[in-house]
Write a protein that holds these residues in place. Structure first.
Motif, PDB file in Angstrom:
ATOM      1  N   ASP A  66     -29.886 -25.365  -0.159  1.00  0.00           N
ATOM      2  CA  ASP A  66     -29.086 -25.773   1.001  1.00  0.00           C
ATOM      3  C   ASP A  66     -27.614 -25.694   0.579  1.00  0.00           C
ATOM      4  O   ASP A  66     -27.269 -24.925  -0.307  1.00  0.00           O
ATOM      5  CB  ASP A  66     -29.498 -27.169   1.482  1.00  0.00           C
ATOM      6  CG  ASP A  66     -29.186 -27.382   2.963  1.00  0.00           C
ATOM      7  OD1 ASP A  66     -28.071 -27.834   3.259  1.00  0.00           O
ATOM      8  OD2 ASP A  66     -30.048 -27.070   3.809  1.00  0.00           O
ATOM      9  N   THR A  67     -26.760 -26.471   1.208  1.00  0.00           N
ATOM     10  CA  THR A  67     -25.327 -26.345   0.979  1.00  0.00           C
ATOM     11  C   THR A  67     -24.941 -26.751  -0.437  1.00  0.00           C
ATOM     12  O   THR A  67     -25.462 -27.702  -1.004  1.00  0.00           O
ATOM     13  CB  THR A  67     -24.538 -27.200   1.982  1.00  0.00           C
ATOM     14  OG1 THR A  67     -25.068 -28.528   2.002  1.00  0.00           O
ATOM     15  CG2 THR A  67     -24.608 -26.615   3.369  1.00  0.00           C
ATOM     16  N   VAL A  70     -35.238 -30.094   0.525  1.00  0.00           N
ATOM     17  CA  VAL A  70     -33.858 -29.658   0.685  1.00  0.00           C
ATOM     18  C   VAL A  70     -33.051 -30.220  -0.484  1.00  0.00           C
ATOM     19  O   VAL A  70     -33.124 -31.414  -0.788  1.00  0.00           O
ATOM     20  CB  VAL A  70     -33.267 -30.170   2.013  1.00  0.00           C
ATOM     21  CG1 VAL A  70     -31.788 -29.814   2.130  1.00  0.00           C
ATOM     22  CG2 VAL A  70     -34.048 -29.610   3.198  1.00  0.00           C
ATOM     23  N   HIS A  78     -30.761 -20.101   5.436  1.00  0.00           N
ATOM     24  CA  HIS A  78     -31.691 -20.922   4.671  1.00  0.00           C
ATOM     25  C   HIS A  78     -32.362 -21.960   5.586  1.00  0.00           C
ATOM     26  O   HIS A  78     -33.580 -22.152   5.549  1.00  0.00           O
ATOM     27  CB  HIS A  78     -30.967 -21.655   3.543  1.00  0.00           C
ATOM     28  CG  HIS A  78     -30.214 -20.773   2.597  1.00  0.00           C
ATOM     29  ND1 HIS A  78     -29.157 -19.992   2.997  1.00  0.00           N
ATOM     30  CD2 HIS A  78     -30.355 -20.572   1.263  1.00  0.00           C
ATOM     31  CE1 HIS A  78     -28.671 -19.340   1.949  1.00  0.00           C
ATOM     32  NE2 HIS A  78     -29.387 -19.665   0.893  1.00  0.00           N
ATOM     33  N   GLU A  79     -31.531 -22.639   6.390  1.00  0.00           N
ATOM     34  CA  GLU A  79     -32.061 -23.655   7.306  1.00  0.00           C
ATOM     35  C   GLU A  79     -32.967 -23.031   8.365  1.00  0.00           C
ATOM     36  O   GLU A  79     -34.015 -23.592   8.702  1.00  0.00           O
ATOM     37  CB  GLU A  79     -30.908 -24.392   7.987  1.00  0.00           C
ATOM     38  CG  GLU A  79     -30.104 -25.292   7.096  1.00  0.00           C
ATOM     39  CD  GLU A  79     -28.998 -25.975   7.877  1.00  0.00           C
ATOM     40  OE1 GLU A  79     -29.169 -27.149   8.235  1.00  0.00           O
ATOM     41  OE2 GLU A  79     -27.970 -25.323   8.141  1.00  0.00           O
ATOM     42  N   SER A 122     -26.452 -22.082   0.218  1.00  0.00           N
ATOM     43  CA  SER A 122     -26.230 -21.610   1.590  1.00  0.00           C
ATOM     44  C   SER A 122     -24.760 -21.652   1.983  1.00  0.00           C
ATOM     45  O   SER A 122     -24.391 -21.178   3.048  1.00  0.00           O
ATOM     46  CB  SER A 122     -27.058 -22.427   2.586  1.00  0.00           C
ATOM     47  OG  SER A 122     -26.548 -23.742   2.716  1.00  0.00           O
TER      48      SER A 122
END
Length: 479
Positions: free
Chosen positions: A359-360, A318, A45-46, A381
């Motif tokens: 994101d995470t 994000v 993703h990043e 992610s």
């Protein structure tokens, strides 16, 4: 048919050429090699977001590579299902919860905004301020006048959820700076013309230890609940339980967007909340569902449901689910200079479900002695541990994506299970967690004794937040 085959072959050839060009650039330039090294410690993703940013202004490369990047992004960031998602019994409940303490000896009945303001200033320990059903608009911060006491708090409440609406047009709704206050069964809405002007529904500061916020629904703020120190006093031992924190749409602001934003306060218990819709459009475009940072200690996130995006998962910016450490803390806001040593220490995140984040789902930044246990992450992610002296132990989490550490952080793992959610659940994207394929059981941990629904775990339990999915509690998440 032959024409379709030729088109497919041309598409494959174009993709191979584009990939070869990218690899040549990565391996043939100093900048490319640095990016390649960085990419191996980042989630897909990043990497995709970073490559899209780097391509801006390079028209020919954009034309060649953006379609492939968008296709890859759609694979890693699945759009949430259309329509409301179930709340799984989290957030504001339709009925009032059982009384918190038996020490309420007096009731003040109020029925207009001025009476509410006056009661907040004069109510003594052991008093319940009971608001009559209705809509109450305010344009200035509500303030408290007296301390509550152990076993005899001051309570501001509605008799039943959904009957009292407080509408705030001010930057701070209620300034909580006294200990032992309880706020429950309230519906609160930010009604500002600009997102910048509705910062917090509750601002819990300084001496406000043992604050309890429970069974409220709070909508349309940047940081719905903000907790921080003042004059070297810290509002420790707070509780955030069964609240719904959400927004009707993205926040057009450069200010921090974090529905639960805790800085410096210790020993908070955050459980059974529903947190959704916290997209930040301006500034750095980074937002978090909930975090604890600022030199705080011993916080617990348990049995929460966090949904970063109900639609538009790949909007710019994000979105992170639950974090110890957040984006870091300025020295001026840090608790007694601890942030050089840790942003948070001794935290636990257990039995949470985090879904639809670009994101995470779980994040640890400069935080120490963190335990991430029995969480389920869907369409995120994965898990990130970053920036020394961060260290975290992962146990029995079930997640899509990856678990990564970087920048000197330390990560240990036991009994985690990573893989596509559709392999295990009937409809994970739709938050239906009936087991299709149960993983092998693992021994229970003594300090994680129940699961997401609050049901006791067996001696041999399952990874993730859900041991036995309960179809009840499927109220609808806010949109």
């Amino acid at each position: 048919m032959g024409r379709l085959v030729r088109i497919s072959l041309y598409a494959l050839l174009a993709g191979a050429v584009a990939l070869a060009m990218v690899l040549a650039w990565l391996l043939g330039s100093e900048q490319g090699q640095r990016l390649w090294s960085e990419a191996t410690s980042r989630s897909p993703h990043e990497v995709i977001r970073h490559l899209k940013r780097r391509l801006q202004g390079h028209d020919r490369l954009e034309a060649m590579l953006l379609p492939a990047l968008r296709l890859a992004q759609s694979r890693y960031e699945r759009e949430p299902p259309a329509g409301p998602l179930p709340s799984l019994g989290k957030g504001q409940q339709p009925q009032a919860l059982a009384p918190l303490v038996p020490g309420i000896v007096n009731t003040l009945a109020v029925a207009n905004p001025q009476e509410i303001e006056d009661a907040l200033l004069k109510a003594q320990a052991g008093t319940r301020i009971l608001i009559a059903p209705g809509l109450y608009p305010f344009q200035r911060t509500l303030r408290l006048g007296q301390d509550g006491a152990p076993g005899a708090p001051v309570v501001l409440s509605a008799a039943q959820p959904g009957t009292v609406w407080l509408e705030f047009e001010q930057e701070e709704g209620i300034l909580v700076d006294r200990p032992h206050w309880v706020f429950e069964n309230l519906n609160i809405r930010g009604a500002c013309q600009r997102a910048n002007d509705c910062e917090h529904a509750f601002h819990v500061v300084g001496r406000a230890a043992f604050t309890t916020l429970r069974n409220n629904r709070v909508t349309d703020f940047n940081a719905h609940v903000k907790v921080n120190g003042f004059n070297d006093a810290w509002p420790d031992h707070g509780t955030l339980a069964f609240n719904t924190l959400t927004n009707q749409g993205p926040r057009e602001t450069g200010r921090p967007v974090t529905p639960f934003d805790l800085v410096g306060a210790s020993d908070w218990r955050v459980h059974d909340n529903l947190v959704t819709q916290f997209v930040k459009l301006d500034g750095n475009q980074i937002s978090f569902g909930m975090f604890m940072k600022g030199g705080s200690e011993n916080g617990r996130f348990e049995r929460n449901l966090v949904i970063c995006s109900l639609s538009g998962i790949s909007l710019p910016g994000v979105r992170v689910g639950i974090s110890f450490g957040g984006g870091g803390t300025d020295a001026s806001a840090c608790r007694r200079g601890r942030c050089e040593a840790f942003e948070h220490r001794g935290g636990l995140a257990a039995n949470n479900i985090v879904a639809h984040c670009n994101d995470t789902g779980l994040d640890v930044n400069r935080s120490r002695e963190i335990r991430l246990m029995h969480n389920t992450l869907v369409n995120t992610s994965g898990i990130g541990v970053r920036n020394a002296p961060a260290d975290a132990h992962l146990h029995a989490n079930l997640y899509e994506g990856v678990a990564l550490s970087r920048d000197g952080a330390r990560l240990s793992v036991s009994s985690d299970l990573a893989g596509p959610a559709h392999r295990y659940f009937a409809n994970a994207d739709g938050l239906i967690f009936d087991w299709l394929q149960k993983p092998d059981p693992i021994p229970s941990e003594s300090f994680v004794t129940n699961d997401f629904s609050g049901s006791p775990r067996h001696a041999e339990t399952l990874p993730g937040a859900v041991e036995q999915f309960q179809a009840g509690g499927t109220g609808r998440a806010a949109r």
